[in-house]
Design a protein around this motif. Structure first.
Motif, short mmCIF file in Angstrom:
data_model
loop_
_atom_site.label_atom_id
_atom_site.label_comp_id
_atom_site.label_asym_id
_atom_site.label_seq_id
_atom_site.Cartn_x
_atom_site.Cartn_y
_atom_site.Cartn_z
N ALA A 39 31.92 33.61 37.40
CA ALA A 39 32.76 32.83 38.35
C ALA A 39 33.93 33.91 38.47
CB ALA A 39 32.95 31.48 38.28
N MET A 40 34.43 34.09 37.31
CA MET A 40 35.90 34.90 37.09
C MET A 40 35.66 36.38 37.61
SD MET A 40 38.37 33.31 36.04
CE MET A 40 39.53 34.78 35.59
N GLU A 41 34.56 36.87 37.44
CA GLU A 41 34.29 38.17 38.24
C GLU A 41 34.31 38.00 39.71
OE1 GLU A 41 30.56 39.81 37.13
OE2 GLU A 41 30.90 39.95 35.07
N LYS A 42 33.99 36.96 40.35
CA LYS A 42 34.14 36.81 41.68
C LYS A 42 35.56 36.77 42.14
CE LYS A 42 29.38 34.85 42.26
NZ LYS A 42 28.45 33.51 42.64
N ILE A 43 36.13 35.72 41.34
CA ILE A 43 37.59 35.65 41.67
C ILE A 43 38.38 36.84 41.39
CG2 ILE A 43 39.75 34.41 40.63
CD1 ILE A 43 37.80 32.05 39.76
N ARG A 44 38.25 37.77 40.40
CA ARG A 44 38.93 38.96 40.48
C ARG A 44 38.53 39.87 41.52
NH1 ARG A 44 37.85 38.20 34.74
NH2 ARG A 44 39.78 38.25 33.47
N SER A 45 37.17 39.53 42.14
CA SER A 45 37.01 40.79 43.18
C SER A 45 37.88 40.44 44.39
CB SER A 45 35.36 40.37 43.42
OG SER A 45 35.10 39.32 44.19
N VAL A 46 38.40 39.06 44.78
CA VAL A 46 39.01 38.88 45.90
C VAL A 46 40.62 39.01 45.51
CG1 VAL A 46 37.26 37.40 46.66
CG2 VAL A 46 39.30 36.40 45.44
N LEU A 47 41.17 39.26 44.60
CA LEU A 47 42.21 39.37 44.06
C LEU A 47 43.18 40.70 44.61
CD1 LEU A 47 42.63 38.34 40.41
CD2 LEU A 47 43.29 37.06 42.60
N ARG A 48 44.19 40.65 45.23
CA ARG A 48 44.82 41.83 45.64
C ARG A 48 45.28 42.81 44.36
NH1 ARG A 48 47.49 37.84 48.96
NH2 ARG A 48 48.81 37.28 47.03
N GLY A 49 45.48 44.07 44.82
CA GLY A 49 45.96 45.01 43.31
C GLY A 49 46.87 44.57 42.46
N SER A 50 48.06 43.94 43.13
CA SER A 50 49.11 43.70 42.14
C SER A 50 48.82 42.69 41.25
CB SER A 50 50.24 43.11 42.99
OG SER A 50 50.22 41.98 44.19
#
Length: 319
Positions: free
Chosen positions: A101-112
């Motif tokens: 789940a955290m991998e999916k969350i990280r994938s939608v985060l902006r670069g900053s």
């Protein structure tokens, strides 16, 4: 929070549950019910298909979904903290699922936000207090299966090792809830073998499978009802206990100290001070008897008196 942000948050809240009561929305945002009605009407006028059931709550019509949600850096940091806690306080199955789940969350985060998380990750840690998290011989990987059975009201078949009886038995149980206490996860379930509610330590389950048999949820207590009843029937409130014993005795204490509610362990020279939270003074006194004169009870005085009575009983018995 301005109204635009609140409307977005209400929409996310509605999408997160099947039914949401107006009072839940009002409590979350600290607004009046009148304001809730106005906000929901504004969302409906904007084209969001929100339905309402009188006396029940609001719901979003099946098939409607928000576009991918963006997380703020504060929300992402809170999730990272949750991941660290999961690594320490959950089992293999849940850690794996939370990691995905955290991998999916990280994938939608902006670069900053990604950079922000990376800078935080090495600076957040959950330190072990010395309590063993797993025991050899037990798989410790059934949390996800148990959660599935809870959510779908399915019967669980398992092989459970009873610490008191020191024997493994096959059980079929109807799960009503799980909780975490004293560094262990517990499954509360209606045991079909014993015909009653039982507390099973999940790390003592050797084998487990979710059956295709379903049970009626309404026939069983909820977890909150069970815990409330257990609290009402508890004979005593926990008592703070402090003892001091020779340092070389610690090899005999081992895991036993955790069964008596260990809270703190401090080395002081050639002695060790142990602090417990334990309601049963008689049990504590019987355990301490095995250490003879090499243990001192620092507090409470009531435990010292229980120990005196216990020793007097032993003396009378053997004389």
């Amino acid at each position: 929070m301005n109204r635009i942000d609140r409307l977005t948050a209400i929409l996310i809240q509605l999408q997160g549950k099947k039914i949401v009561k107006a009072a839940e929305i009002a409590d979350r945002f600290n607004i009046s019910l009148r304001t809730v009605y106005r906000d929901v009407k504004a969302l409906q006028e904007a084209g969001v298909p929100i339905g309402a059931e009188a006396g029940t709550g609001y719901y979003i019509v099946d098939g409607y979904h928000l576009p991918p949600v963006m997380f703020s850096k504060e929300e992402a940091a809170a999730l990272l903290t949750g991941e660290k806690l999961m690594e320490r306080f959950s089992d293999h199955s849940n850690r794996k699922q939370f990691g995905l789940a955290m991998e999916k969350i990280r994938s939608v985060l902006r670069g900053s936000e990604k950079d922000y998380l990376e800078s935080l990750e090495e600076n957040i840690a959950v330190i072990s207090n010395g309590i063993p998290t797993e025991e050899e011989g037990f798989p410790n990987k059934f949390m996800s299966d148990i959660q599935q059975a809870l959510g779908l009201h399915q019967v669980i078949s398992m092989e459970y090792f009873s610490f008191q009886e020191e024997v493994a038995t096959r059980r079929e149980v109807e799960p009503i809830g799980i909780f975490h206490s004293a560094n262990k996860w517990h499954l509360i379930a209606w045991c079909r073998l014993r015909q009653g509610y039982r507390d099973f330590r999940i790390d003592r389950i050797r084998k487990l499978s979710v059956t295709s048999t379903y049970y009626k949820k309404d026939n069983r207590l909820s977890l909150q009802e069970y815990l409330k009843q257990k609290k009402q029937h508890s004979p005593d409130d926990p008592i703070l206990i402090k003892i001091s014993l020779d340092k070389d005795l610690m090899r005999y204490v081992r895991d036993q100290k955790y069964y008596f509610g260990l809270m703190d362990e401090t080395v002081k020279g050639d002695r060790v001070e142990l602090t417990f939270l334990q309601p049963y003074l008689n049990q504590m006194a019987r355990w301490l008897t095995m250490f003879g004169s090499r243990v001192d009870i620092l507090e409470p005085e009531s435990l010292r008196q229980v120990m005196r009575d216990h020793i007097a009983d032993l003396q009378n018995h053997y004389l």
